[in-house]
Each structure stands twice: as C-alpha cells, then as structure tokens.
Design an enzyme around this catalytic site. Sequence first.
Site, PDB file in Angstrom:
ATOM      1  N   ARG A  22    -126.727  19.752 -40.876  1.00 20.77           N
ATOM      2  CA  ARG A  22    -126.761  21.393 -40.700  1.00 20.77           C
ATOM      3  C   ARG A  22    -127.362  21.474 -40.121  1.00 20.77           C
ATOM      4  NH1 ARG A  22    -130.465  24.085 -45.569  1.00 20.77           N
ATOM      5  NH2 ARG A  22    -131.779  22.574 -44.972  1.00 20.77           N
ATOM      6  N   LYS A  43    -127.778  27.087 -51.699  1.00 24.57           N
ATOM      7  CA  LYS A  43    -128.227  28.447 -52.005  1.00 24.57           C
ATOM      8  C   LYS A  43    -128.704  29.334 -51.286  1.00 24.57           C
ATOM      9  CE  LYS A  43    -132.585  26.615 -51.670  1.00 24.57           C
ATOM     10  NZ  LYS A  43    -132.427  24.784 -52.108  1.00 24.57           N
ATOM     11  N   ARG A  71    -139.123  15.675 -49.137  1.00 21.36           N
ATOM     12  CA  ARG A  71    -138.134  16.681 -49.362  1.00 21.36           C
ATOM     13  C   ARG A  71    -137.503  16.839 -50.950  1.00 21.36           C
ATOM     14  NH1 ARG A  71    -135.625  19.907 -45.160  1.00 21.36           N
ATOM     15  NH2 ARG A  71    -135.069  21.645 -46.311  1.00 21.36           N
ATOM     16  N   ARG A  77    -140.478  28.290 -56.400  1.00 22.13           N
ATOM     17  CA  ARG A  77    -140.374  26.903 -55.914  1.00 22.13           C
ATOM     18  C   ARG A  77    -141.397  25.802 -56.786  1.00 22.13           C
ATOM     19  NH1 ARG A  77    -137.537  26.822 -50.729  1.00 22.13           N
ATOM     20  NH2 ARG A  77    -136.675  24.646 -50.400  1.00 22.13           N
ATOM     21  N   ARG A  99    -132.907  21.619 -37.710  1.00 18.87           N
ATOM     22  CA  ARG A  99    -134.310  21.498 -38.386  1.00 18.87           C
ATOM     23  C   ARG A  99    -135.035  20.689 -38.398  1.00 18.87           C
ATOM     24  NH1 ARG A  99    -133.636  25.709 -43.337  1.00 18.87           N
ATOM     25  NH2 ARG A  99    -135.353  24.212 -44.074  1.00 18.87           N
TER      26      ARG A  99
HETATM   27  P1  ADP Z   1    -133.701  24.438 -48.275  1.00 18.47           P
HETATM   28  O1  ADP Z   1    -132.829  25.851 -48.107  1.00 18.47           O
HETATM   29  O2  ADP Z   1    -133.673  23.603 -46.942  1.00 18.47           O
HETATM   30  O3  ADP Z   1    -134.288  24.065 -49.462  1.00 18.47           O
HETATM   31  P2  ADP Z   1    -136.271  25.541 -47.108  1.00 18.47           P
HETATM   32  O4  ADP Z   1    -135.352  26.548 -45.828  1.00 18.47           O
HETATM   33  O5  ADP Z   1    -136.235  27.110 -48.230  1.00 18.47           O
HETATM   34  O6  ADP Z   1    -135.302  24.713 -46.953  1.00 18.47           O
HETATM   35  O7  ADP Z   1    -137.357  25.945 -47.483  1.00 18.47           O
HETATM   36  C1  ADP Z   1    -138.179  25.119 -45.427  1.00 18.47           C
HETATM   37  C2  ADP Z   1    -139.951  24.774 -46.458  1.00 18.47           C
HETATM   38  O8  ADP Z   1    -140.523  26.023 -46.128  1.00 18.47           O
HETATM   39  C3  ADP Z   1    -139.858  23.714 -47.828  1.00 18.47           C
HETATM   40  O9  ADP Z   1    -139.743  22.181 -47.596  1.00 18.47           O
HETATM   41  C4  ADP Z   1    -141.420  24.232 -47.862  1.00 18.47           C
HETATM   42  O10 ADP Z   1    -141.629  23.473 -46.645  1.00 18.47           O
HETATM   43  C5  ADP Z   1    -141.026  25.983 -47.052  1.00 18.47           C
HETATM   44  N1  ADP Z   1    -141.106  26.926 -47.828  1.00 18.47           N
HETATM   45  C6  ADP Z   1    -140.077  27.323 -48.492  1.00 18.47           C
HETATM   46  N2  ADP Z   1    -140.022  27.995 -49.556  1.00 18.47           N
HETATM   47  C7  ADP Z   1    -140.692  27.655 -49.775  1.00 18.47           C
HETATM   48  C8  ADP Z   1    -141.704  28.161 -51.434  1.00 18.47           C
HETATM   49  N3  ADP Z   1    -141.285  29.171 -52.218  1.00 18.47           N
HETATM   50  N4  ADP Z   1    -142.750  27.394 -51.639  1.00 18.47           N
HETATM   51  C9  ADP Z   1    -143.157  26.784 -50.867  1.00 18.47           C
HETATM   52  N5  ADP Z   1    -142.741  26.121 -49.632  1.00 18.47           N
HETATM   53  C10 ADP Z   1    -141.857  26.937 -49.221  1.00 18.47           C
HETATM   54  P1  ADP Z   2    -130.059  25.805 -49.339  1.00 20.24           P
HETATM   55  O1  ADP Z   2    -130.133  26.156 -49.030  1.00 20.24           O
HETATM   56  O2  ADP Z   2    -129.887  25.066 -50.536  1.00 20.24           O
HETATM   57  O3  ADP Z   2    -130.856  24.817 -48.322  1.00 20.24           O
HETATM   58  P2  ADP Z   2    -127.417  25.486 -47.305  1.00 20.24           P
HETATM   59  O4  ADP Z   2    -126.682  26.823 -47.827  1.00 20.24           O
HETATM   60  O5  ADP Z   2    -128.471  25.034 -45.770  1.00 20.24           O
HETATM   61  O6  ADP Z   2    -128.343  25.013 -48.417  1.00 20.24           O
HETATM   62  O7  ADP Z   2    -126.322  24.262 -47.051  1.00 20.24           O
HETATM   63  C1  ADP Z   2    -126.779  23.053 -46.420  1.00 20.24           C
HETATM   64  C2  ADP Z   2    -125.903  22.629 -45.672  1.00 20.24           C
HETATM   65  O8  ADP Z   2    -125.002  22.249 -46.559  1.00 20.24           O
HETATM   66  C3  ADP Z   2    -125.503  23.460 -44.736  1.00 20.24           C
HETATM   67  O9  ADP Z   2    -125.022  22.834 -43.338  1.00 20.24           O
HETATM   68  C4  ADP Z   2    -124.031  24.137 -45.041  1.00 20.24           C
HETATM   69  O10 ADP Z   2    -123.356  25.169 -43.678  1.00 20.24           O
HETATM   70  C5  ADP Z   2    -123.434  23.452 -46.067  1.00 20.24           C
HETATM   71  N1  ADP Z   2    -122.537  23.306 -47.362  1.00 20.24           N
HETATM   72  C6  ADP Z   2    -123.174  24.167 -47.918  1.00 20.24           C
HETATM   73  N2  ADP Z   2    -122.058  24.873 -49.016  1.00 20.24           N
HETATM   74  C7  ADP Z   2    -121.072  23.852 -48.767  1.00 20.24           C
HETATM   75  C8  ADP Z   2    -120.011  23.773 -49.634  1.00 20.24           C
HETATM   76  N3  ADP Z   2    -119.303  24.180 -50.791  1.00 20.24           N
HETATM   77  N4  ADP Z   2    -119.510  22.465 -48.632  1.00 20.24           N
HETATM   78  C9  ADP Z   2    -119.683  21.596 -47.715  1.00 20.24           C
HETATM   79  N5  ADP Z   2    -121.112  22.062 -47.587  1.00 20.24           N
HETATM   80  C10 ADP Z   2    -121.835  22.899 -47.369  1.00 20.24           C
END
Ligand code: ADP
Ligand code: ADP
Length: 213
Positions: free
Chosen positions: A127, A13, A171, A88, A160
């Site tokens: 990541r 995302k 998660r 979320r 992270r």
């Molecule tokens: P990822 O991109 O890997 O899904 P995020 O950076 O979006 O992770 O979120 C990391 C953490 O921050 C989540 O696991 C949650 O604890 C918190 N978080 C982020 N956005 C929200 C939201 N909209 N509602 C509740 N918790 C959130």
């Molecule tokens: P989210 O925001 O949904 O948690 P991220 O954009 O941070 O996801 O991506 C999660 C991990 O996967 C990161 O290490 C990113 O560099 C990698 N990644 C993202 N898109 C791709 C893809 N299309 N193929 C392989 N790895 C990817």
Amino acid sequence: MKIIMLGAPGAGKGTQAKMIADKYQIPHISTGDIFRANIKNGTELGKEAKTYMDKGLLVPDELTVKILLDRVAQADCANGYVLDGFPRTIPQAEVLDKALNELGDKIDYAINVDVPDENIINRMSGRRACLSCGATYHLVHIPPKTEGVCDTCGQALVLRDDDKPETVKNRLNVYHEQTQPLIEFYTAKGVLKTVDGTRDMKDVFASIVAILG
Ligand code: ADP
Ligand code: ADP
Ligand code: ZN
C-alpha cells in the site's frame, strides 16, 4: 443513504468507500484520514492519536467518537455518508446508533469486505498512501500512473508508519478482538452485507452496487 464499511485493516474499505462516495454523491468519511491530517498539521489531537496509531492500537473511543459525531453533523452529510474505519468498537457503534436514533435515523447498510488475514500482510506492504488527499494505491494491484506520485493531487506517495509488517500483525489482532464483534452487532440489526474482498476491486465494487441499488 448511510453506509458503514467493515473489514480488516487493508481489506479495501477505503478503496471501495471512495468509489461509493463518487457514484452515490455522498461524503467519504475516514477517521484514519482525519487523524492523519491532524498528525500532518501537528495538532494536539494528532499528537495524541499518533501514540496509539504507531503501535497499531485504537485511538480511545472518547476522542474518536467526538470527532465523528462533529463530522456527521455537518451540512454535507444531510443526504447520507459512507463511514470508513468507524465504528471500530461496540461502544463506538452504540454511540452512533444512539445519536442517529435521536434524529429518527439509522444506518442503512453495513458492508463487510471480507479478506482473510493471509492476504492482508501483502496488501499492506504494497500500500502507498497520499497523505494530502487520502488516495490509496498498491504497488502491484493498483499502481499510480506515475511511480510514487498521487494521480489525484500530484503529491508524493508514502508507506504509512503503521503499515510495517510488525504493526500490521498488531492491527489484525486488534481487529479480531475489538472490531470483528461489529459483524454480529449489525447482523442483529438486519443491515449486514458481506462481499468477497479478495477479488479485483472492480468486481468487489460491482457486488456492492448490486446491494446498494
Ligand atoms: P486501515 O484503513 O488500514 O484500517 P485506518 O486509516 O482506518 O486504517 O486507521 C488507521 C489507525 O487510525 C488505526 O489503526 C487506529 O489507530 C486509528 N483509528 C482510525 N479509526 C479509528 C476508530 N474508529 N477508532 C479508534 N481508532 C481509529
Ligand atoms: P482499508 O481501507 O480497508 O485499510 P485500502 O482500501 O487502503 O484498505 O486497501 C489496502 C491496500 O490494498 C491498498 O494498497 C489498496 O490499493 C489495495 N487494494 C484495495 N482493494 C484491492 C483489491 N480488490 N485487490 C487488490 N488490492 C486491493
Ligand atoms: Zn493525493
């Protein structure tokens, strides 16, 4: 253009949201980045959010919604934005919907980046994140130009705290229970678009551009 990114943690995302923000010149708003910036700066909000984030749980809706509504009310959001990691939960989506409704506005697209759970653990363990500017890399798939250093701002990259495999499993469970129902929610509103997120990031982006126009 107002866009929501949906998908499991690690689906890509954030990666796609950044590319959308660049191409369409709208702000990329990540609630996770906002929380991490608060943790880094040692704010009260950061301290509270961290207790949930470290366990792989969601930060309570009351806290999260307020932050998001304040952010989208800022001037740079007038022409739209791409939301990454919000909403979320169904209550978060309902609050956003109501706030937009009151302005005679709505979400244009909810992009569901579809990646099966099997691929997620690998994505997360590889990541590496820049806590300074929010850029994200992958050790194998999307490496930085210099190992361990952010291409954009030169800061050190980190794994992270919540990307350890045990926490990632929590998660994913939280995602299936609390976030996945949003697919139904935005399908009912007629704005859901699903893309196959298992492909190369450029191919995923091409599918998104084909949708957004
Ligand atoms: P990822 O991109 O890997 O899904 P995020 O950076 O979006 O992770 O979120 C990391 C953490 O921050 C989540 O696991 C949650 O604890 C918190 N978080 C982020 N956005 C929200 C939201 N909209 N509602 C509740 N918790 C959130
Ligand atoms: P989210 O925001 O949904 O948690 P991220 O954009 O941070 O996801 O991506 C999660 C991990 O996967 C990161 O290490 C990113 O560099 C990698 N990644 C993202 N898109 C791709 C893809 N299309 N193929 C392989 N790895 C990817
Ligand atoms: Zn950086």
